[in-house]
Enzyme design. Structure first.
Site, PDB file in Angstrom:
ATOM      1  N   THR A 148       0.820  -1.203   0.000  1.00  0.00           N
ATOM      2  CA  THR A 148       0.000   0.000   0.000  1.00  0.00           C
ATOM      3  C   THR A 148       0.858   1.258   0.000  1.00  0.00           C
ATOM      4  O   THR A 148       2.010   1.241   0.472  1.00  0.00           O
ATOM      5  CB  THR A 148      -0.915   0.017   1.238  1.00  0.00           C
ATOM      6  OG1 THR A 148      -1.595   1.271   1.344  1.00  0.00           O
ATOM      7  CG2 THR A 148      -0.108  -0.185   2.521  1.00  0.00           C
ATOM      8  N   ASP A 149       0.291   2.358  -0.479  1.00  0.00           N
ATOM      9  CA  ASP A 149       0.998   3.638  -0.397  1.00  0.00           C
ATOM     10  C   ASP A 149       1.017   4.195   1.025  1.00  0.00           C
ATOM     11  O   ASP A 149       1.775   5.131   1.324  1.00  0.00           O
ATOM     12  CB  ASP A 149       0.390   4.661  -1.360  1.00  0.00           C
ATOM     13  CG  ASP A 149      -1.073   4.987  -1.082  1.00  0.00           C
ATOM     14  OD1 ASP A 149      -1.673   4.357  -0.192  1.00  0.00           O
ATOM     15  OD2 ASP A 149      -1.627   5.865  -1.780  1.00  0.00           O
ATOM     16  N   GLU A 150       0.227   3.622   1.924  1.00  0.00           N
ATOM     17  CA  GLU A 150       0.163   4.141   3.289  1.00  0.00           C
ATOM     18  C   GLU A 150       1.474   3.950   4.051  1.00  0.00           C
ATOM     19  O   GLU A 150       1.700   4.600   5.071  1.00  0.00           O
ATOM     20  CB  GLU A 150      -1.000   3.497   4.043  1.00  0.00           C
ATOM     21  CG  GLU A 150      -2.341   3.834   3.429  1.00  0.00           C
ATOM     22  CD  GLU A 150      -3.525   3.354   4.253  1.00  0.00           C
ATOM     23  OE1 GLU A 150      -3.490   3.508   5.486  1.00  0.00           O
ATOM     24  OE2 GLU A 150      -4.470   2.825   3.651  1.00  0.00           O
ATOM     25  N   LYS A 152       2.331  -3.268   7.333  1.00  0.00           N
ATOM     26  CA  LYS A 152       2.610  -3.445   5.907  1.00  0.00           C
ATOM     27  C   LYS A 152       4.029  -2.990   5.573  1.00  0.00           C
ATOM     28  O   LYS A 152       4.704  -3.608   4.745  1.00  0.00           O
ATOM     29  CB  LYS A 152       1.597  -2.675   5.060  1.00  0.00           C
ATOM     30  CG  LYS A 152       0.197  -3.272   5.061  1.00  0.00           C
ATOM     31  CD  LYS A 152       0.165  -4.676   4.477  1.00  0.00           C
ATOM     32  CE  LYS A 152       0.390  -4.706   2.985  1.00  0.00           C
ATOM     33  NZ  LYS A 152       0.231  -6.086   2.417  1.00  0.00           N
TER      34      LYS A 152
END
Length: 351
Positions: free
Chosen positions: A133-135, A162
């Site tokens: 994820t970009d998070e 992640k």
């Protein structure tokens, strides 16, 4: 090729499985624990295919993972199985550490053990593709974009777990030589999305006549990626990507959360008007913000476009229209999930 998909009964995983069965000649094994957000009803359209099979199992179960890899003999492992809801990670971070970190380690260890025993030509073609994820990059200000070289700065238990899994994958590539690929995507949306995430939650609550809860002022910005565009990108990466590389995948569709909700209301006003003639936007209610809520995410997807030739087909306008229409036409699918899981209850206030 033979492709093992972990988490193939989830939102993105099921979209990938459907895409591969419907648009390629690959054989697919779906390995999924079937937690609250996973359902085989998302795969009913391809369940009878001779190129598809399902095995229920836990990615943290070392014996089960090793056995399924050994029996299926995949050329590609696409690792999507994960806990993914930020609010849930605030209330119960332990499950995220277990699934996202320990589970990824288990998949890597089993894959590396299998890969080492392969003949040289099959070792050369093997890929372990980790979907993230970009998070993991944290929060942006009003300007700028996440690139593949952006430093990691996770802010929630979910994004931290992640980030940890990304680092493990990278380490298995550098230290053990496992042929790894990593992709980091922006917010996905589309059909078969479990109704705890923003867009499907707004749709089902609007239709139920319930308040539409918008965190804070709704000014938080996300880049929205239609799920079918995402899974096409995943195929590009594991078929053509360079081993050891990371690819960012985004939809070029930045929107404030409040604007997303208003767009959903406008489409529903046209396709399924309220009986009283009022707009669904009347149901919007601003609620206490999520603790540590990241302000803005935005993806620079130049690398995957230039190197692999992928770009999104759907604009946000076309994708959100398809999404709202799908939920209106498939109430049986999401109604069953709501009854089983009580989705829509506010979480994430544990901090």
């Amino acid at each position: 090729m033979r492709i093992l998909v972990t988490g193939g009964a989830g939102f993105i995983g099921s979209a990938l499985v459907r895409h591969l069965i419907e648009n390629t000649e690959h054989d697919v094994l779906n390995f999924d624990k079937l937690t609250y957000a996973g359902t085989l009803t998302s795969l009913s359209s391809i369940a009878s295919s001779s190129r598809y099979r399902f095995k229920q199992g836990d990615i943290c179960d070392e014996r089960a993972v090793a056995a399924i890899i050994e029996s299926f003999q995949p050329q590609v492992v696409t690792h999507l199985a994960a806990e993914s809801h930020v609010d849930r990670s605030i209330d119960g971070p332990g499950a995220f550490i277990q699934t996202n970190v320990v589970g990824t380690y288990t998949m890597l260890a089993a894959s590396a053990g299998y890969w080492r025993k392969l003949p040289a030509d099959r070792r050369e073609e093997f890929r372990f593709h980790h979907i993230s994820t970009d998070e993991v990059f944290g929060s942006l200000g009003e300007t700028g974009y996440f690139t593949e070289s952006t430093p990691y700065d996770p802010r929630s238990p979910y994004s931290a777990s992640k980030a940890g899994s990304d680092h493990l994958v990278s380490a298995w590539g550098h230290t053990f030589g496992l042929p790894v690929l990593i992709t980091n995507c922006s917010n996905n949306y589309g059909p078969y999305h479990f109704p705890e995430k923003l867009i499907p939650l707004m749709i089902v609550k609007a239709l139920a006549g319930e308040p539409l809860p918008v965190y804070g002022s709704g000014a938080n910005v996300r880049d929205w990626l239609y799920v079918e565009d995402h899974v096409r990108a995943l195929q590009y990466v594991f078929e053509k990507g360079v081993v050891g590389q990371t690819y960012n995948i985004g939809g070029n569709s930045e929107r404030r959360n409040i604007d997303v909700v208003n767009t959903v209301c406008t489409i529903l006003d046209r396709l399924q008007p309220r009986e009283d003639g009022q707009s669904y936007s009347k149901q919007i209610t601003h609620v206490a913000d999520r603790p540590g809520h990241d302000q803005r995410y935005a993806i620079d997807a130049t690398k995957i476009r230039n190197e692999l030739g992928w770009q999104p087909v759907e604009t946000f306008e076309s994708g959100i229209e398809k999404t709202v229409s799908w939920y209106l036409n498939n109430r049986e699918w999401w109604s069953a999930l709501l009854q089983r899981n009580q989705a829509g209850k506010r979480q994430g206030l544990g901090a």
